[in-house]
Design a protein around this motif. Structure first.
Motif, PDB file in Angstrom:
ATOM      1  N   GLU A   1       0.838  -1.209   0.000  1.00 39.18           N
ATOM      2  CA  GLU A   1       0.000   0.000   0.000  1.00 39.18           C
ATOM      3  C   GLU A   1       0.867   1.251   0.000  1.00 39.18           C
ATOM      4  O   GLU A   1       0.598   2.222  -0.707  1.00 39.18           O
ATOM      5  N   ALA A   2       1.926   1.218   0.817  1.00 37.33           N
ATOM      6  CA  ALA A   2       2.807   2.387   0.912  1.00 37.33           C
ATOM      7  C   ALA A   2       3.529   2.644  -0.406  1.00 37.33           C
ATOM      8  O   ALA A   2       3.674   3.802  -0.825  1.00 37.33           O
ATOM      9  N   ARG A   3       3.973   1.578  -1.071  1.00 34.89           N
ATOM     10  CA  ARG A   3       4.665   1.761  -2.345  1.00 34.89           C
ATOM     11  C   ARG A   3       3.755   2.423  -3.383  1.00 34.89           C
ATOM     12  O   ARG A   3       4.197   3.261  -4.171  1.00 34.89           O
ATOM     13  N   ARG A   4       2.483   2.055  -3.373  1.00 37.08           N
ATOM     14  CA  ARG A   4       1.546   2.643  -4.338  1.00 37.08           C
ATOM     15  C   ARG A   4       1.309   4.120  -4.067  1.00 37.08           C
ATOM     16  O   ARG A   4       0.918   4.874  -4.956  1.00 37.08           O
ATOM     17  N   GLN A   5       1.572   4.556  -2.832  1.00 34.30           N
ATOM     18  CA  GLN A   5       1.274   5.930  -2.448  1.00 34.30           C
ATOM     19  C   GLN A   5       2.525   6.807  -2.345  1.00 34.30           C
ATOM     20  O   GLN A   5       2.428   7.961  -1.918  1.00 34.30           O
ATOM     21  N   ILE A   6       3.708   6.279  -2.689  1.00 38.28           N
ATOM     22  CA  ILE A   6       4.933   7.085  -2.582  1.00 38.28           C
ATOM     23  C   ILE A   6       4.760   8.407  -3.342  1.00 38.28           C
ATOM     24  O   ILE A   6       4.334   8.428  -4.496  1.00 38.28           O
ATOM     25  N   GLY A   7       5.093   9.499  -2.653  1.00 40.01           N
ATOM     26  CA  GLY A   7       5.012  10.819  -3.262  1.00 40.01           C
ATOM     27  C   GLY A   7       3.637  11.457  -3.248  1.00 40.01           C
ATOM     28  O   GLY A   7       3.482  12.610  -3.680  1.00 40.01           O
ATOM     29  N   ALA A   8       2.645  10.738  -2.730  1.00 33.44           N
ATOM     30  CA  ALA A   8       1.269  11.248  -2.758  1.00 33.44           C
ATOM     31  C   ALA A   8       1.049  12.335  -1.708  1.00 33.44           C
ATOM     32  O   ALA A   8       1.604  12.295  -0.606  1.00 33.44           O
ATOM     33  N   HIS A   9       0.215  13.314  -2.061  1.00 34.13           N
ATOM     34  CA  HIS A   9      -0.225  14.350  -1.126  1.00 34.13           C
ATOM     35  C   HIS A   9      -1.604  13.973  -0.574  1.00 34.13           C
ATOM     36  O   HIS A   9      -2.302  13.129  -1.123  1.00 34.13           O
ATOM     37  N   ASP A  10      -1.974  14.608   0.517  1.00 31.21           N
ATOM     38  CA  ASP A  10      -3.334  14.516   1.060  1.00 31.21           C
ATOM     39  C   ASP A  10      -3.773  13.078   1.353  1.00 31.21           C
ATOM     40  O   ASP A  10      -4.923  12.697   1.118  1.00 31.21           O
ATOM     41  N   VAL A  11      -2.847  12.260   1.836  1.00 26.73           N
ATOM     42  CA  VAL A  11      -3.200  10.925   2.338  1.00 26.73           C
ATOM     43  C   VAL A  11      -2.677  10.833   3.769  1.00 26.73           C
ATOM     44  O   VAL A  11      -1.846  11.649   4.202  1.00 26.73           O
ATOM     45  N   LYS A  12      -3.148   9.848   4.515  1.00 26.26           N
ATOM     46  CA  LYS A  12      -2.718   9.744   5.918  1.00 26.26           C
ATOM     47  C   LYS A  12      -1.207   9.508   5.985  1.00 26.26           C
ATOM     48  O   LYS A  12      -0.604   8.937   5.049  1.00 26.26           O
ATOM     49  N   PRO A  13      -0.552   9.925   7.071  1.00 26.31           N
ATOM     50  CA  PRO A  13       0.894   9.760   7.194  1.00 26.31           C
ATOM     51  C   PRO A  13       1.301   8.291   7.156  1.00 26.31           C
ATOM     52  O   PRO A  13       0.547   7.415   7.583  1.00 26.31           O
ATOM     53  N   LEU A  14       2.504   8.044   6.662  1.00 26.54           N
ATOM     54  CA  LEU A  14       3.056   6.692   6.742  1.00 26.54           C
ATOM     55  C   LEU A  14       3.317   6.331   8.200  1.00 26.54           C
ATOM     56  O   LEU A  14       3.004   5.221   8.644  1.00 26.54           O
ATOM     57  N   ILE A  15       3.904   7.270   8.952  1.00 24.38           N
ATOM     58  CA  ILE A  15       4.112   7.083  10.394  1.00 24.38           C
ATOM     59  C   ILE A  15       3.606   8.329  11.108  1.00 24.38           C
ATOM     60  O   ILE A  15       4.128   9.433  10.895  1.00 24.38           O
ATOM     61  N   HIS A  16       2.596   8.156  11.940  1.00 19.71           N
ATOM     62  CA  HIS A  16       2.082   9.289  12.701  1.00 19.71           C
ATOM     63  C   HIS A  16       3.064   9.688  13.792  1.00 19.71           C
ATOM     64  O   HIS A  16       3.786   8.838  14.331  1.00 19.71           O
ATOM     65  N   TYR A  17       3.088  10.947  14.124  1.00 18.28           N
ATOM     66  CA  TYR A  17       4.023  11.454  15.126  1.00 18.28           C
ATOM     67  C   TYR A  17       3.934  10.677  16.449  1.00 18.28           C
ATOM     68  O   TYR A  17       4.940  10.458  17.105  1.00 18.28           O
ATOM     69  N   ASP A  18       2.738  10.280  16.848  1.00 23.23           N
ATOM     70  CA  ASP A  18       2.553   9.563  18.106  1.00 23.23           C
ATOM     71  C   ASP A  18       3.266   8.211  18.136  1.00 23.23           C
ATOM     72  O   ASP A  18       3.477   7.641  19.195  1.00 23.23           O
ATOM     73  N   TYR A  19       3.572   7.686  16.944  1.00 23.02           N
ATOM     74  CA  TYR A  19       4.213   6.373  16.833  1.00 23.02           C
ATOM     75  C   TYR A  19       5.589   6.483  16.178  1.00 23.02           C
ATOM     76  O   TYR A  19       6.060   5.537  15.546  1.00 23.02           O
ATOM     77  N   LEU A  20       6.219   7.625  16.349  1.00 23.92           N
ATOM     78  CA  LEU A  20       7.508   7.922  15.727  1.00 23.92           C
ATOM     79  C   LEU A  20       8.547   8.257  16.780  1.00 23.92           C
ATOM     80  O   LEU A  20       8.287   9.040  17.691  1.00 23.92           O
ATOM     81  N   TYR A  21       9.733   7.654  16.665  1.00 27.39           N
ATOM     82  CA  TYR A  21      10.831   7.973  17.559  1.00 27.39           C
ATOM     83  C   TYR A  21      12.047   8.316  16.727  1.00 27.39           C
ATOM     84  O   TYR A  21      12.481   7.533  15.880  1.00 27.39           O
ATOM     85  N   MET A  22      12.608   9.502  16.947  1.00 26.04           N
ATOM     86  CA  MET A  22      13.796   9.953  16.217  1.00 26.04           C
ATOM     87  C   MET A  22      15.047   9.635  17.019  1.00 26.04           C
ATOM     88  O   MET A  22      15.109   9.869  18.233  1.00 26.04           O
ATOM     89  N   GLU A  23      16.052   9.094  16.331  1.00 26.39           N
ATOM     90  CA  GLU A  23      17.322   8.744  16.998  1.00 26.39           C
ATOM     91  C   GLU A  23      18.076  10.003  17.405  1.00 26.39           C
ATOM     92  O   GLU A  23      17.979  11.025  16.753  1.00 26.39           O
TER      93      GLU A  23
END
Length: 356
Positions: free
Chosen positions: A334-356
């Motif tokens: 699903e993500a591959r089909r949407q690469i580069g797309a605007h106005d779709v839900k995030p691949l990773i929402h901030y609530d489930y994201l951890y930055m190193e």
């Protein structure tokens, strides 16, 4: 009550010949009993099973490393938990054994099931004694060592403090054998100690001081104080909590703005990643900025791996390094089909994201 995770390494519980030091195990039990009497909730992450099992049986043929670990840990777990049972019983303290594997932290449901198990033990005055289930763990899915396991447990159980007991006094500002070096008493969670830390490890454990430091920094960043101290010193645990200023150790000061419980789980999940995504410079800049930002598919340039919705995936920056980890809101296809797309839900929402 304050909650403490105490990790006791093989180098603390064994003698120089690698055999279990029963007197030392008894001393650790005495100290944990003191903590419980003084209104601390304690979770014990204990090594020592291999040392217990190694001298129980003489084998006729040479075993490879996996066979040795499986055989000796299976024999040793029985002996070790029996020893803890007898020693804690003298203080009328109940213990319960928790054997876990790295995969048991990989999904949110298993993670929460483990947490619920330990919570009900603690509520009923039972001390969880935690160790990796070496009898069924395979090499590529093993914890780096019990420091990593202890960090996961401390994070999962919302501990106030993680105490890592080793055979050194703390983090030195040089090689421990150099007479001009000294123990660094306090370290901020966001300070890089790589210039000081020597990757020295004991003969009976899997991890070294760099591993301990990396785990300590990550756990401290999540808002949990971390202490590295010498478990061979008599009365070290009572001293750390009754007279810390007089007791040699290194304390990692916790982040005053701790992450959410979900982000704590995500923070330790990089090794569980089922896939990875590469992002462009603009997306990386946005994720590293001060504003809370989700990873949008418009900033993704490539997706690798075969993952499902809610699986953990790694985020690679433009230089090819891992810069974060998170839970995917899409399957890989699903993500591959949407690469580069605007106005779709995030691949990773901030609530489930951890930055190193």
């Amino acid at each position: 009550m304050a909650r403490i995770v105490v990790k006791v390494g093989s180098n603390v519980l064994t003698r120089n010949d690698g055999k279990l030091d029963v007197t030392q195990v008894s001393a650790i039990v005495d100290q944990i009993a003191w903590l419980q009497r003084n209104q601390f909730e304690v979770i014990l992450v204990s090594s020592g099973a291999m040392a217990c099992g190694r001298n129980e049986l003489k084998v006729d043929k040479r075993l490879d490393s996996v066979e040795q670990r499986q055989l000796y840990s299976a024999l040793g777990q029985v002996k070790l938990i029996g020893l803890y049972y007898d020693l804690f019983r003298e203080y009328h303290i109940h213990i319960g054994q928790v054997l876990t594997m790295k995969e048991s932290f990989a999904t949110r449901s298993e993670y929460l099931n483990q947490r619920a198990c330990m919570e009900v033990m603690i509520r009923n005055g039972v001390i969880p004694v935690v160790n990796e289930n070496d009898t069924v763990s395979v090499t590529e899915l093993m914890f780096t060592d019990n420091d990593e396991l202890a960090g996961l447990v401390a994070s999962m159980m919302d501990a106030d403090t993680l105490v890592i007991l080793s055979n050194v006094d703390g983090i030195f500002n040089g090689h421990p054998d150099d007479p001009h070096t000294h123990v660094i008493p306090t370290v901020s969670y966001d300070v890089d100690l790589s210039a000081y830390v020597q990757d020295v490890k004991s003969g009976f454990g899997r991890g070294g001081m760099i591993t301990k430091t990396n785990i300590a920094r990550k756990v401290a960043e999540e808002g949990i104080r971390v202490i590295i101290a010498n478990g061979k010193k008599p009365g070290i645990l009572p001293d750390l909590f009754s007279k810390p200023q007089e007791t040699t150790h290194t304390a990692f000061l916790p982040n005053p703005n701790p992450t959410s419980p979900v982000k704590k789980w995500i923070a330790h999940s990089e090794s569980f990643a089922k896939g990875l995504v590469r992002i462009n410079d603009k997306a990386e800049e946005a994720l590293r900025g001060k504003r809370a930002t989700s990873l949008l598919l418009v900033g993704v340039t490539e997706i690798e791996g075969d993952f499902e919705e809610n699986d953990i995936i790694s985020i690679l920056g433009n230089q090819g390094q891992v810069i974060g980890v998170g839970r995917s809101a899409y399957s890989a296809d699903e993500a591959r089909r949407q690469i580069g797309a605007h106005d779709v839900k995030p691949l990773i929402h901030y609530d489930y994201l951890y930055m190193e």
